[in-house]
Design a protein around this motif. Structure first.
Motif, short mmCIF file in Angstrom:
data_model
loop_
_atom_site.label_atom_id
_atom_site.label_comp_id
_atom_site.label_asym_id
_atom_site.label_seq_id
_atom_site.Cartn_x
_atom_site.Cartn_y
_atom_site.Cartn_z
N ALA A 46 0.83 -1.21 0.00
CA ALA A 46 0.00 0.00 0.00
C ALA A 46 0.86 1.26 0.00
O ALA A 46 0.56 2.23 -0.70
CB ALA A 46 -0.93 0.00 1.20
N ALA A 50 0.97 4.05 -2.92
CA ALA A 50 0.72 5.46 -2.59
C ALA A 50 1.89 6.34 -2.98
O ALA A 50 1.71 7.52 -3.30
CB ALA A 50 0.43 5.60 -1.10
N ARG A 55 -0.72 12.19 -4.51
CA ARG A 55 -1.24 12.18 -3.14
C ARG A 55 -2.66 12.74 -3.11
O ARG A 55 -2.88 13.91 -3.39
CB ARG A 55 -0.35 13.00 -2.24
N ILE A 57 -6.93 11.47 -1.49
CA ILE A 57 -7.74 10.49 -0.76
C ILE A 57 -8.06 9.30 -1.66
O ILE A 57 -8.18 8.17 -1.20
CB ILE A 57 -9.02 11.15 -0.19
N THR A 59 -6.11 7.99 -3.90
CA THR A 59 -4.94 7.11 -3.90
C THR A 59 -4.95 6.21 -2.67
O THR A 59 -4.64 5.02 -2.76
CB THR A 59 -3.65 7.95 -3.94
N THR A 60 -5.32 6.75 -1.54
CA THR A 60 -5.42 5.96 -0.31
C THR A 60 -6.49 4.90 -0.43
O THR A 60 -6.28 3.74 -0.05
CB THR A 60 -5.72 6.88 0.88
N ALA A 63 -5.17 2.24 -2.81
CA ALA A 63 -4.10 1.45 -2.19
C ALA A 63 -4.67 0.43 -1.21
O ALA A 63 -4.26 -0.74 -1.20
CB ALA A 63 -3.10 2.36 -1.50
N ILE A 64 -5.62 0.83 -0.40
CA ILE A 64 -6.22 -0.10 0.57
C ILE A 64 -7.08 -1.14 -0.14
O ILE A 64 -7.02 -2.33 0.16
CB ILE A 64 -7.04 0.67 1.62
#
Length: 107
Positions: A46, A50, A55, A57, A59-60, A63-64
């Protein structure tokens, strides 16, 4: 968190149902990729994802969602194999039900 969980469940369900329904080389390749994702450390993967992407939200969430789908895929594949051994699936095939019909309606 909800969008990441939705993405994880969507990817895991798609891989699991197709690997359970289409056996043979596709299931072997799909499960080997799933096994590879299971042994990779989730946090490291993750963070690497990322780092590569911009960068935000989204992308987060990506990734999760992309790193947590393998357990769902294994579970869904096992349930698909269990359901496909039941008699009503055989009847559906005998009556002309295609792959899409069986996967979407019965499994």
């Amino acid at each position: 968190g909800l969008l990441a969980a939705f993405l994880s469940v969507a990817i895991g369900t798609l891989i699991g149902i197709t690997a359970g329904h289409f056996r043979g080389w596709y299931a072997t390749v799909a499960m080997r990729i799933t096994d590879w994702f299971l042994v990779m450390p989730t946090l490291v993967l993750a963070i690497a994802l990322a780092t590569v992407l911009s960068r935000s939200i989204w992308t987060t969430i990506l990734a999760i969602g992309v790193t947590t789908w393998p357990t769902t895929a294994r579970l869904v594949r096992a349930q698909t194999l269990s359901v496909e051994s039941r008699p009503y699936i055989e009847r559906s095939r005998a009556l002309g039900g295609g792959h899409g019909h069986i996967m979407s309606r019965h499994v």
